[in-house]
Design a protein around this motif. Structure first.
Motif, PDB file in Angstrom:
ATOM      1  N   SER A 158       0.812  -1.209   0.000  1.00 17.66           N
ATOM      2  CA  SER A 158       0.000   0.000   0.000  1.00 17.66           C
ATOM      3  C   SER A 158       0.851   1.267   0.000  1.00 17.66           C
ATOM      4  O   SER A 158       0.445   2.299  -0.516  1.00 17.66           O
ATOM      5  N   LEU A 159       2.025   1.187   0.593  1.00 19.46           N
ATOM      6  CA  LEU A 159       2.883   2.353   0.741  1.00 19.46           C
ATOM      7  C   LEU A 159       3.579   2.745  -0.563  1.00 19.46           C
ATOM      8  O   LEU A 159       3.687   3.935  -0.872  1.00 19.46           O
ATOM      9  N   ALA A 160       4.031   1.782  -1.333  1.00 23.69           N
ATOM     10  CA  ALA A 160       4.806   2.066  -2.542  1.00 23.69           C
ATOM     11  C   ALA A 160       4.051   2.923  -3.565  1.00 23.69           C
ATOM     12  O   ALA A 160       4.597   3.917  -4.051  1.00 23.69           O
ATOM     13  N   PRO A 161       2.800   2.595  -3.925  1.00 25.20           N
ATOM     14  CA  PRO A 161       2.105   3.452  -4.896  1.00 25.20           C
ATOM     15  C   PRO A 161       1.841   4.864  -4.374  1.00 25.20           C
ATOM     16  O   PRO A 161       1.895   5.833  -5.140  1.00 25.20           O
ATOM     17  N   ALA A 162       1.585   4.987  -3.078  1.00 27.16           N
ATOM     18  CA  ALA A 162       1.331   6.310  -2.509  1.00 27.16           C
ATOM     19  C   ALA A 162       2.582   7.175  -2.564  1.00 27.16           C
ATOM     20  O   ALA A 162       2.525   8.352  -2.921  1.00 27.16           O
ATOM     21  N   LEU A 163       3.725   6.606  -2.231  1.00 27.81           N
ATOM     22  CA  LEU A 163       4.968   7.359  -2.302  1.00 27.81           C
ATOM     23  C   LEU A 163       5.365   7.666  -3.742  1.00 27.81           C
ATOM     24  O   LEU A 163       5.910   8.724  -4.025  1.00 27.81           O
ATOM     25  N   ALA A 164       5.097   6.739  -4.651  1.00 29.98           N
ATOM     26  CA  ALA A 164       5.410   6.978  -6.064  1.00 29.98           C
ATOM     27  C   ALA A 164       4.579   8.124  -6.632  1.00 29.98           C
ATOM     28  O   ALA A 164       5.036   8.851  -7.519  1.00 29.98           O
ATOM     29  N   ALA A 165       3.375   8.310  -6.113  1.00 27.64           N
ATOM     30  CA  ALA A 165       2.519   9.411  -6.564  1.00 27.64           C
ATOM     31  C   ALA A 165       2.870  10.720  -5.876  1.00 27.64           C
ATOM     32  O   ALA A 165       2.337  11.768  -6.226  1.00 27.64           O
TER      33      ALA A 165
END
Length: 59
Positions: A32-39
């Motif tokens: 869940s964390l990776a896509p949020a940080l990538a955005a």
């Protein structure tokens, strides 16, 4: 068109809250964390109290 300028403005969507379950905190948190940080979003992570040492390793 020749002579024109294109501008792209990238802005984050906002804040993402990630609540990790007790049965698999690392895998599901990073999923869940990776896509949020990538955005470009700021994230707040709530992990179970049973996995305090796991949270310190991830931090």
């Amino acid at each position: 068109m020749p002579g024109s300028i294109s501008v792209i403005l990238r802005q984050p969507m906002g804040v993402a809250a990630v609540i990790a379950p007790w049965n698999s905190p690392v895998i599901l948190t990073i999923r869940s964390l990776a896509p949020a940080l990538a955005a470009g979003c700021t994230t707040v992570i709530k992990i179970p109290a049973q996995f305090a040492q796991t949270a310190s390793v991830m931090a």
